[in-house]
Design a protein around this motif. Structure first.
Motif: not given
Length: 341
Positions: A29-56
């Motif tokens: 994920d440091v290289y943004k190459q974890d597909p499941t992290v990317n899916e989570l970020e996209e899912t949450v961003a879409d839920l809130f109608g916001m452009e992007a998200a970042l997993f902490f």
């Protein structure tokens, strides 16, 4: 049977969640190459109608990153006196961002637009810190799980826009508010510059929070997360738990709210109780009369294998959660019914 009602952070992953984690596709994920992290970020961003998200790794880190994003050293943020960002993040606002907090005496952890406007320092008055950020918390932790009214949040947003302030939502228990108030995530996404949401409280995931914002802000957040030490590698195993929680554990929060209210009703009948604060979600705060000891309540319940927490000044807290089953609930109700001090 031990029953832990100290917090909703004590939950453990269910068998189904563990299986979902076990099957996760992962990368770095440091290289943004974890597909499941990317899916989570996209899912949450879409839920809130916001452009992007970042997993902490944690809600505290997500909040601290948001403060860093929106302020410069020497500036000031506005928040309620009970806010998590002030009381429970280790002084991070001052340590990480060099900012001070202007504390508002709100109602059960909630502040109003009028209070915010009154707290803003005049920008031309260089003797006082420049006000640059407003932070609100929904639901409020020390406020007993209280939920903001959407109209109040809208009015605060208008004040922020008028004075050029950024607006951050600490939504650690926002899922509870959404269920209790029958609100939609996009209502919140429309107001805030950034939102942090937690996956490891009511939703039952073992670790993790997500910070949301626009793409430019989240690109900056990626650098701040790195500085704070939050770069993770095969984090998809954790993100998978968050995805499972979002798909399976949001609706069931109603059970937690119902049980907290039922516990509150029992406590209201006890002669040693001074107050039971209004119960909207899964947090129940109550206080004992002056001639009784909160520690005595904790010890009596401990003897019955029930753990709750003290908040000081005679106040106690019960938090219902995913691992608090119906059989446990019936036992606690019966125990409280019979409890004498």
């Amino acid at each position: 049977m031990e029953i832990n009602l100290i917090s909703d952070t004590v939950t453990k992953p269910t068998h189904e969640m563990l299986q979902h984690m076990f099957r996760a596709k992962v990368g770095d994920d440091v290289y943004k190459q974890d597909p499941t992290v990317n899916e989570l970020e996209e899912t949450v961003a879409d839920l809130f109608g916001m452009e992007a998200a970042l997993f902490f790794p944690s809600g505290t880190m997500a909040n601290q990153a948001a403060i860093k994003l929106h302020t410069n050293p020497g500036e000031q943020l506005i928040c309620d006196k009970w806010a998590h960002v002030f009381n429970y993040e280790g002084g991070g606002a001052s340590f990480n961002s060099g900012v001070s907090c202007c504390l508002i005496d709100g109602d059960r952890g909630m502040i109003t637009a009028e209070q915010v406007e009154a707290a803003i320092n005049p920008p031309e008055f260089y003797h006082s810190p420049l006000t640059s950020l407003v932070c609100v918390e929904n639901t409020t932790n020390k406020g007993g799980g209280a939920c903001y009214d959407i109209e109040t949040l809208k009015q605060i947003k208008q004040v922020c826009d008028k004075h050029g302030l950024k607006y951050h939502l600490d939504g650690a228990r926002l899922w509870n508010a959404l269920v209790a108030k029958k609100q939609h995530p996009k209502e919140f996404g429309a107001f805030f510059d950034t939102i942090s949401v937690c996956l490891s409280k009511g939703l039952g995931a073992p670790v993790g929070s997500v910070l949301l914002g626009d793409k430019k802000t989240m690109n900056r957040a990626l650098r701040i997360r790195k500085i704070l030490g939050g770069g993770m590698r095969q984090a998809g195993y954790l993100a998978a738990a968050g995805l499972y929680a979002l798909r399976n554990n949001v609706g069931r929060l109603e059970n937690d709210h119902k049980r907290a209210k039922e516990l509150g009703q029992i406590l209201k009948q006890k002669n040693w109780i001074a107050t039971v604060e209004p119960v909207e979600t899964n947090i129940l705060i109550f206080s004992v009369k002056p001639n009784y000891s909160e520690q005595a309540v904790i010890e009596k319940l401990k003897q019955k294998n029930i753990a709750i927490s003290a908040m000081g000044k005679g106040k106690l807290r019960i938090v219902t959660h995913l691992d608090y089953k119906e059989v446990m609930h019936n036992y606690v109700l019966d125990t409280l019914e019979k409890l004498c001090l």
